[in-house]
Design an enzyme around this catalytic site. Sequence first.
Site, mmCIF file in Angstrom:
data_model
loop_
_atom_site.group_PDB
_atom_site.id
_atom_site.type_symbol
_atom_site.label_atom_id
_atom_site.label_comp_id
_atom_site.label_asym_id
_atom_site.label_seq_id
_atom_site.Cartn_x
_atom_site.Cartn_y
_atom_site.Cartn_z
ATOM 1 N N ALA A 30 0.861 -1.174 0.000
ATOM 2 C CA ALA A 30 0.000 0.000 0.000
ATOM 3 C C ALA A 30 0.902 1.229 0.000
ATOM 4 O O ALA A 30 2.083 1.140 0.325
ATOM 5 C CB ALA A 30 -0.863 -0.014 1.257
ATOM 6 N N GLY A 55 0.395 -5.082 0.630
ATOM 7 C CA GLY A 55 -0.753 -5.037 -0.277
ATOM 8 C C GLY A 55 -0.430 -5.659 -1.635
ATOM 9 O O GLY A 55 -1.316 -6.191 -2.306
ATOM 10 N N GLU A 107 -0.906 -9.182 -1.235
ATOM 11 C CA GLU A 107 -2.348 -9.430 -1.073
ATOM 12 C C GLU A 107 -3.040 -9.449 -2.438
ATOM 13 O O GLU A 107 -3.941 -10.250 -2.685
ATOM 14 C CB GLU A 107 -2.965 -8.378 -0.137
ATOM 15 N N GLU A 125 3.893 -5.792 7.027
ATOM 16 C CA GLU A 125 3.092 -4.783 7.736
ATOM 17 C C GLU A 125 3.417 -4.686 9.219
ATOM 18 O O GLU A 125 3.380 -3.613 9.809
ATOM 19 C CB GLU A 125 1.601 -5.094 7.567
#
Length: 693
Positions: free
Chosen positions: A62, A101, A104, A124
Amino acid sequence: MAEVTVTKHGRIAVATVDNPPVNALSHAVRSGLAAAVAQADADPEVKALIVICAGRTFIAGADIREFGGPMQGPHLQDLVNDLEASSKPFVAAIHGTALGGGLEVALACHFRVAVPSARLGLPEVKLGILPGAGGTQRLPRLIGVEAALSMITEGNDIAAAKAKAIGLVDEIIDGDLLAGAIAFTEKLLDEGRPIRRTGSLTAKVENPAIFDETKAALAKKQRGFKAPLACVDSVRFAVDYPLEEGAKREYALCRELMQGSQSKAQRHAFFAEREVAKVPGLPEDTKVRDVKSVGVVGPGAMGTGIVMCFINAGLPVTLVGLDQPTLEKSLGTMRKIYGGNVTKGTMTEEALEARVGLVKTTTDYTDLKDVDLVIEAVFEDMATKKEVFAKLGKVTKAGAILATNTSYLDIDQLAEVSGRPADVVGMHFFNPANVMRLLENVRGAKTSPDVLATVMKIGKTIKKVSVLSGVCDGFIGNRMLAKRSREGMFMLEEGATPWQIDKVLYDFGFAMGPYQVADLAGIDIQYAARKARWDKLSEREHQANIVDQLFALGRYGQKTGAGYYTYDDKRKATPDPYVEDLIVKHSAARGITRRTIGDQEIRERLIYVMINEGAKILDEGIAARPHDIDIVWLTGFGFPVYLGGPMFYADTIGLKTVYDALLKYKDLVGAEFFTPAPLLERLALAGKGFYSK
Ligand code: CAA
């Protein structure tokens, strides 16, 4: 330029993400990917979609800069669900790093292929959060709970080969990634292989006690951090709930962590670490000097660790010592440390030999004539170091960088005796140098810009975090530490015990208190350092001579079985009443009436005195930014990462709070020790912070 472009290769659509430098999932990337998914779903000619990235890496996560503010849709959670729900096979084609992310997104794709050099992970936890877009739900479903727990709670990435072995990657692509991914996808389509949605797999757990066991281990290994424990809870959701419900709970936990102070501090640390690599006033394109070989003078513990840093990076080192036995001892230490890796299976015997084979030992300084950089790591004594620098100035070739590993001494004096002050710089490593991440580079008055740029860059080569400091007594880190140590000594005289002070700092988040560290490092070493700095110490510090008394008793710490504490044969420490008695008698002899000192006072005096010194360091320009101070303390002195470093911590509690306490201790301890630094006073009274000037 669009961040995501879609091209067609026959029946296969390829969505290419192009968002330098690391293809972070910014709003534009999320929107682009959402559009690519919708387009692929809607287009009857498209039978499959490949997600690939331009530039140096797959999506590295992210966009951390968007955290903390309102997140604009489409949300990553929705994007990954849409990806997974598609009825056409989606393939993630991975190079560089698929992180956070990014992984993910890859987990939501139905298949994953990767080049051999790719690395995959969910880091994270290192930012004080957990993977909030299905990572803790899909990874355990794909690779099993045990493997997922370790990846998610530790946050380390794994190589493509390992990812293939545990089922995270379906195929390794040698050669061109796009061509390989297309071939893989064509084969899928030809074979009519069914779509495999990670979310519909079952997360299997072989040992149901694993959750409690992991939490118990993390509470020790990552003491004080909230995110690792929350990661375990979230992985458990994958076992206890269907994907949708688990992902909902995961997201809620992630939001909570993201808004908490720990994550703010850890995100600060992430960006600060990158900020300190940029030196104000030193253009990023400053030409660096070529460093292909290194010399180290002084085969003691520091020198040996420094040699290991360079040979680990594949650079040959010439190690200069006074005699053959000390050089042999240094080589023996290296072999012993690498041998430990061989025993653990993380290094081969051949690799050990190859590394140690990069070291050439000598007692002759002229063997340094061809090296590009020399680091002096001899005894911390100006006269000895001056002798070394006078020699180095003569024997090394023009353009060779001459660095000193001094912790306190004036680099400019060494620069002058070398006769080549522009080539002289400080490279201050921390013990053990082969382990500690910090490299405090020190800019002398005449150090040339290209030398600075070179040593900052070398830090990266040897996997250190380089921070630049100006010249002063102790530079950034030790100058602040000296003030903390002084306050500790004063409080021992006034009524505290070593174990009380150690416990306060341990509870604050340091791995050890100052007296445990002193016993580990050696009271003899501390005594020598104290003597070397004698002229710089105040009268009260001269009199607060508990170190001298322990030294005279031969209580050198762990190595002699007794220092502040006594040690059993397993090096377990026990507070020693003898030392307490010694301190009580010392107070009496000094005419100090001992009083009970509360933990709050101990904490404030130890930490605020450092913050005050940090403010002076900033004001004097010794550190260019508060970031430099925070990173020195986070990477070199064990300041708890979840508090973000002393300057960030000061802003968190408010500079006015620190200022008021300093005034209180100024009255109690003396103006000499607690007068607020002008910068701190200015900021505190203006309601500002070090980071919000
Ligand atoms: N968001 C925003 N900026 C990022 C970023 C991210 N995820 N990752 C890196 N950057 C920036 C860095 O700040 C740096 O910027 P400057 O040049 O302005 O300083 C630049 O990208 C290059 O980064 P590095 O200097 O670190 O480059 P590197 O090649 O040494 O390392 C990397 C590359 C391995 C990707 C490293 O940058 C890294 O580890 N990044 C963070 C990865 C991460 O933590 N991802 C998880 C994000 S959280 C998440 O995804 C949450 C979620 O599930 C909802």
